[in-house]
Motif scaffolding. Structure first.
Motif, PDB file in Angstrom:
ATOM      1  N   THR A  46      -3.281   5.645   4.980  1.00 37.67           N
ATOM      2  CA  THR A  46      -2.472   5.063   6.050  1.00 37.67           C
ATOM      3  C   THR A  46      -3.374   4.503   7.151  1.00 37.67           C
ATOM      4  N   ALA A  47      -4.426   5.227   7.484  1.00 35.32           N
ATOM      5  CA  ALA A  47      -5.325   4.791   8.548  1.00 35.32           C
ATOM      6  C   ALA A  47      -6.093   3.533   8.150  1.00 35.32           C
ATOM      7  N   SER A  48      -6.377   3.384   6.863  1.00 37.56           N
ATOM      8  CA  SER A  48      -7.136   2.208   6.430  1.00 37.56           C
ATOM      9  C   SER A  48      -6.246   0.984   6.268  1.00 37.56           C
ATOM     10  N   GLY A  49      -4.928   1.187   6.344  1.00 38.85           N
ATOM     11  CA  GLY A  49      -4.032   0.040   6.293  1.00 38.85           C
ATOM     12  C   GLY A  49      -3.569  -0.312   4.903  1.00 38.85           C
ATOM     13  N   SER A  50      -3.867   0.464   3.931  1.00 42.26           N
ATOM     14  CA  SER A  50      -3.420   0.167   2.569  1.00 42.26           C
ATOM     15  C   SER A  50      -2.122   0.918   2.282  1.00 42.26           C
ATOM     16  N   ASP A  51      -1.062   0.527   2.954  1.00 43.74           N
ATOM     17  CA  ASP A  51       0.225   1.194   2.826  1.00 43.74           C
ATOM     18  C   ASP A  51       0.965   0.823   1.549  1.00 43.74           C
ATOM     19  N   GLN A  52       0.527  -0.190   0.835  1.00 45.27           N
ATOM     20  CA  GLN A  52       1.262  -0.606  -0.352  1.00 45.27           C
ATOM     21  C   GLN A  52       1.171   0.422  -1.481  1.00 45.27           C
TER      22      GLN A  52
END
Length: 56
Positions: A46-52
């Motif tokens: 989540t923190a790295s932005g890979s929510d997919q």
């Protein structure tokens, strides 16, 4: 019956219950560690932005 029999039986039951408590606590600790690792992986994703990759 003999007093020694009841002493033996009491000690055996106590040791059996103690063994069950230790086994349950060990299994619980192992499960909680696995869940904590999964939570850290989700937090990092989540923190790295890979929510997919996360289920919605």
């Amino acid at each position: 019956m003999n007093d020694m029999f009841w002493i033996f039986l009491s000690v055996a039951v106590f040791m059996g219950v103690l063994l069950l408590i230790v086994l349950i606590a060990t299994q619980h600790r192992s499960t909680m560690r696995k869940l904590e690792i999964e939570a850290l992986k989700i937090e990092q994703a989540t923190a790295s932005g890979s929510d997919q990759h996360l289920p919605k």
